[in-house]
Motif scaffolding. Structure first.
Motif, PDB file in Angstrom:
ATOM      1  N   PRO A  30       0.810  -1.221   0.000  1.00  0.00           N
ATOM      2  CA  PRO A  30       0.000   0.000   0.000  1.00  0.00           C
ATOM      3  C   PRO A  30       0.840   1.266   0.000  1.00  0.00           C
ATOM      4  O   PRO A  30       1.871   1.352   0.673  1.00  0.00           O
ATOM      5  N   THR A  31       0.390   2.253  -0.753  1.00  0.00           N
ATOM      6  CA  THR A  31       1.069   3.546  -0.817  1.00  0.00           C
ATOM      7  C   THR A  31       0.524   4.470   0.264  1.00  0.00           C
ATOM      8  O   THR A  31      -0.594   4.288   0.769  1.00  0.00           O
ATOM      9  N   LYS A  32       1.309   5.481   0.597  1.00  0.00           N
ATOM     10  CA  LYS A  32       0.832   6.444   1.587  1.00  0.00           C
ATOM     11  C   LYS A  32      -0.366   7.215   1.051  1.00  0.00           C
ATOM     12  O   LYS A  32      -1.337   7.457   1.789  1.00  0.00           O
ATOM     13  N   SER A  33      -0.330   7.590  -0.216  1.00  0.00           N
ATOM     14  CA  SER A  33      -1.449   8.338  -0.789  1.00  0.00           C
ATOM     15  C   SER A  33      -2.731   7.512  -0.756  1.00  0.00           C
ATOM     16  O   SER A  33      -3.815   8.040  -0.502  1.00  0.00           O
ATOM     17  N   GLY A  34      -2.616   6.200  -1.001  1.00  0.00           N
ATOM     18  CA  GLY A  34      -3.793   5.341  -0.972  1.00  0.00           C
ATOM     19  C   GLY A  34      -4.384   5.226   0.420  1.00  0.00           C
ATOM     20  O   GLY A  34      -5.610   5.280   0.605  1.00  0.00           O
ATOM     21  N   VAL A  35      -3.539   5.055   1.431  1.00  0.00           N
ATOM     22  CA  VAL A  35      -4.023   4.926   2.807  1.00  0.00           C
ATOM     23  C   VAL A  35      -4.569   6.261   3.309  1.00  0.00           C
ATOM     24  O   VAL A  35      -5.613   6.305   3.965  1.00  0.00           O
ATOM     25  N   VAL A  36      -3.889   7.366   3.003  1.00  0.00           N
ATOM     26  CA  VAL A  36      -4.395   8.683   3.396  1.00  0.00           C
ATOM     27  C   VAL A  36      -5.735   8.946   2.725  1.00  0.00           C
ATOM     28  O   VAL A  36      -6.664   9.501   3.345  1.00  0.00           O
ATOM     29  N   GLY A  37      -5.876   8.555   1.467  1.00  0.00           N
ATOM     30  CA  GLY A  37      -7.159   8.716   0.782  1.00  0.00           C
ATOM     31  C   GLY A  37      -8.260   7.917   1.462  1.00  0.00           C
ATOM     32  O   GLY A  37      -9.400   8.391   1.578  1.00  0.00           O
ATOM     33  N   MET A  38      -7.943   6.711   1.909  1.00  0.00           N
ATOM     34  CA  MET A  38      -8.921   5.896   2.618  1.00  0.00           C
ATOM     35  C   MET A  38      -9.338   6.564   3.927  1.00  0.00           C
ATOM     36  O   MET A  38     -10.522   6.582   4.291  1.00  0.00           O
ATOM     37  N   LEU A  39      -8.366   7.137   4.651  1.00  0.00           N
ATOM     38  CA  LEU A  39      -8.671   7.819   5.906  1.00  0.00           C
ATOM     39  C   LEU A  39      -9.497   9.079   5.666  1.00  0.00           C
ATOM     40  O   LEU A  39     -10.426   9.382   6.428  1.00  0.00           O
ATOM     41  N   ALA A  40      -9.159   9.826   4.611  1.00  0.00           N
ATOM     42  CA  ALA A  40      -9.925  11.030   4.296  1.00  0.00           C
ATOM     43  C   ALA A  40     -11.362  10.677   3.939  1.00  0.00           C
ATOM     44  O   ALA A  40     -12.304  11.385   4.329  1.00  0.00           O
ATOM     45  N   ALA A  41     -11.558   9.575   3.219  1.00  0.00           N
ATOM     46  CA  ALA A  41     -12.912   9.136   2.880  1.00  0.00           C
ATOM     47  C   ALA A  41     -13.674   8.724   4.131  1.00  0.00           C
ATOM     48  O   ALA A  41     -14.867   9.007   4.267  1.00  0.00           O
ATOM     49  N   ALA A  42     -12.985   8.047   5.054  1.00  0.00           N
ATOM     50  CA  ALA A  42     -13.644   7.643   6.296  1.00  0.00           C
ATOM     51  C   ALA A  42     -14.106   8.857   7.094  1.00  0.00           C
ATOM     52  O   ALA A  42     -15.157   8.829   7.745  1.00  0.00           O
ATOM     53  N   LEU A  43     -13.323   9.940   7.036  1.00  0.00           N
ATOM     54  CA  LEU A  43     -13.709  11.180   7.715  1.00  0.00           C
ATOM     55  C   LEU A  43     -14.833  11.911   7.000  1.00  0.00           C
ATOM     56  O   LEU A  43     -15.454  12.806   7.573  1.00  0.00           O
ATOM     57  N   GLY A  44     -15.070  11.568   5.738  1.00  0.00           N
ATOM     58  CA  GLY A  44     -16.098  12.242   4.955  1.00  0.00           C
ATOM     59  C   GLY A  44     -15.613  13.496   4.269  1.00  0.00           C
ATOM     60  O   GLY A  44     -16.417  14.331   3.858  1.00  0.00           O
ATOM     61  N   ARG A  45     -14.316  13.640   4.106  1.00  0.00           N
ATOM     62  CA  ARG A  45     -13.774  14.847   3.482  1.00  0.00           C
ATOM     63  C   ARG A  45     -13.989  14.832   1.973  1.00  0.00           C
ATOM     64  O   ARG A  45     -13.894  13.799   1.330  1.00  0.00           O
ATOM     65  N   ASP A  46     -14.243  16.001   1.452  1.00  0.00           N
ATOM     66  CA  ASP A  46     -14.362  16.172   0.012  1.00  0.00           C
ATOM     67  C   ASP A  46     -12.984  16.036  -0.630  1.00  0.00           C
ATOM     68  O   ASP A  46     -11.957  16.279   0.007  1.00  0.00           O
ATOM     69  N   ARG A  47     -12.959  15.666  -1.911  1.00  0.00           N
ATOM     70  CA  ARG A  47     -11.675  15.496  -2.601  1.00  0.00           C
ATOM     71  C   ARG A  47     -10.879  16.792  -2.687  1.00  0.00           C
ATOM     72  O   ARG A  47      -9.661  16.755  -2.834  1.00  0.00           O
ATOM     73  N   THR A  48     -11.560  17.923  -2.612  1.00  0.00           N
ATOM     74  CA  THR A  48     -10.854  19.204  -2.695  1.00  0.00           C
ATOM     75  C   THR A  48     -10.442  19.741  -1.322  1.00  0.00           C
ATOM     76  O   THR A  48      -9.857  20.820  -1.239  1.00  0.00           O
ATOM     77  N   ALA A  49     -10.710  18.987  -0.255  1.00  0.00           N
ATOM     78  CA  ALA A  49     -10.400  19.454   1.095  1.00  0.00           C
ATOM     79  C   ALA A  49      -8.897  19.464   1.346  1.00  0.00           C
ATOM     80  O   ALA A  49      -8.118  18.778   0.678  1.00  0.00           O
ATOM     81  N   ASP A  50      -8.494  20.249   2.338  1.00  0.00           N
ATOM     82  CA  ASP A  50      -7.091  20.342   2.713  1.00  0.00           C
ATOM     83  C   ASP A  50      -6.605  19.019   3.299  1.00  0.00           C
ATOM     84  O   ASP A  50      -7.273  18.425   4.152  1.00  0.00           O
ATOM     85  N   LEU A  51      -5.436  18.543   2.853  1.00  0.00           N
ATOM     86  CA  LEU A  51      -4.886  17.262   3.297  1.00  0.00           C
ATOM     87  C   LEU A  51      -3.645  17.418   4.161  1.00  0.00           C
ATOM     88  O   LEU A  51      -3.012  16.426   4.502  1.00  0.00           O
ATOM     89  N   SER A  52      -3.280  18.627   4.516  1.00  0.00           N
ATOM     90  CA  SER A  52      -1.993  18.857   5.156  1.00  0.00           C
ATOM     91  C   SER A  52      -1.844  18.083   6.469  1.00  0.00           C
ATOM     92  O   SER A  52      -0.761  17.566   6.768  1.00  0.00           O
ATOM     93  N   ASP A  53      -2.920  17.966   7.250  1.00  0.00           N
ATOM     94  CA  ASP A  53      -2.791  17.250   8.523  1.00  0.00           C
ATOM     95  C   ASP A  53      -2.603  15.759   8.313  1.00  0.00           C
ATOM     96  O   ASP A  53      -1.802  15.106   9.001  1.00  0.00           O
ATOM     97  N   LEU A  54      -3.311  15.181   7.322  1.00  0.00           N
ATOM     98  CA  LEU A  54      -3.177  13.751   7.056  1.00  0.00           C
ATOM     99  C   LEU A  54      -1.862  13.441   6.353  1.00  0.00           C
ATOM    100  O   LEU A  54      -1.235  12.403   6.602  1.00  0.00           O
ATOM    101  N   ALA A  55      -1.433  14.337   5.469  1.00  0.00           N
ATOM    102  CA  ALA A  55      -0.174  14.117   4.762  1.00  0.00           C
ATOM    103  C   ALA A  55       1.021  14.158   5.706  1.00  0.00           C
ATOM    104  O   ALA A  55       2.065  13.556   5.435  1.00  0.00           O
ATOM    105  N   ALA A  56       0.887  14.866   6.836  1.00  0.00           N
ATOM    106  CA  ALA A  56       1.988  14.981   7.787  1.00  0.00           C
ATOM    107  C   ALA A  56       2.126  13.762   8.687  1.00  0.00           C
ATOM    108  O   ALA A  56       3.096  13.661   9.452  1.00  0.00           O
ATOM    109  N   LEU A  57       1.194  12.832   8.627  1.00  0.00           N
ATOM    110  CA  LEU A  57       1.278  11.632   9.452  1.00  0.00           C
ATOM    111  C   LEU A  57       2.493  10.793   9.069  1.00  0.00           C
ATOM    112  O   LEU A  57       2.821  10.661   7.887  1.00  0.00           O
TER     113      LEU A  57
END
Length: 257
Positions: A30-57
């Motif tokens: 698994p890639t980091k972008s794929g896992v971060v995308g899964m987490l963002a979807a679980a949170l209900g974030r829109d695709r255009t939402a800010d990812l800086s907090d998740l990307a910093a994990l």
């Protein structure tokens, strides 16, 4: 700081970090972008939402069962003209199991943990056609090192895969993210910057390959294995597809049916 660990297993997975035209490949883990995308979807974030907090994990992934790479060909048509599009070549990992870990601020990790347990959008393993097998949540531990947290997780491979190994421990590959500014290891372009459909962007990050020893729950000493085999031979199950059929009711000839 806390670490959230996730079990990523399913019939098919696909974790692409690069694609050229109609050829869609997959990485071996698994890639980091794929896992971060899964987490963002679980949170209900829109695709255009800010990812800086998740990307910093912080991120690391353990390969518990490498699976088999398979290839598929897909066709599609333009919705407006019904004109055929080029045949696309897509690659997947079949029968694979991974354990991923993300580390960050305790409050953020706890929020992610709750979201994974009750996601707004259902998770998938790299592509929408790849749903996970069973819950992905493994829990939260204290610490700031995702690779170290992976060393505390039991082996998550399928039972049939674990039984093939005859050693008390097994060595599992780990791909761990290197701190920013360190130029060790391999370089992957899977650091998410934006998931906006109009302009997806990914940055480079460095990854080092290590390994972790974990216990094999199905290990038995040679003499014990031989004794068990002699005492309790495993019967071959009978192939009985008719057992799944509901028998029709029987009627007596006098019933007139």
């Amino acid at each position: 700081m806390s670490v959230l660990t996730l079990r990523l297993a399913g019939p098919l997975q696909s974790w692409g970090s690069s694609a050229r035209f109609a050829r869609r490949t997959t990485e071996t883990a698994p890639t980091k972008s794929g896992v971060v995308g899964m987490l963002a979807a679980a949170l209900g974030r829109d695709r255009t939402a800010d990812l800086s907090d998740l990307a910093a994990l912080g991120f690391a992934v353990r390969i518990d069962q490498s699976g088999t790479r398979v290839r598929d060909f897909q066709t599609a048509h333009h919705a407006d003209t019904d004109k055929a599009m080029p045949v696309s070549e897509r690659f997947y990992l079949a029968d694979a199991v991974f354990v991923a870990a993300v580390a960050g601020d305790h409050d953020l990790v706890r929020t992610l943990h709750e979201a994974v347990r009750a996601p707004v959008y259902l998770p998938y393993l790299g592509r929408r056609s790849c749903p996970p097998q069973g819950p992905v949540d493994l829990g939260i531990t204290d610490g700031d090192d995702p690779a170290a947290a992976l060393g505390q997780e039991p082996w998550q491979a399928a039972e049939h895969h674990q039984r093939r190994h005859t050693t008390p421990t097994v060595s599992l590959p780990v791909l761990a993210e290197v701190a920013a500014g360190v130029t060790l290891g391999a370089t992957l372009r899977d650091q998410p910057v934006s998931f906006a459909p109009s302009h997806r962007r990914y940055a480079l990050r460095n990854v080092v390959s290590t390994s972790i020893e974990v216990s094999n729950p199905y290990f038995r000493p040679p003499d014990e294995r031989q004794g068990r085999a002699a005492r309790r031979p495993v019967p071959v199950p009978r192939h009985a597809p008719e057992a799944l059929l509901t028998p029709l009711p029987t009627h007596h000839p006098q019933d007139g049916h």
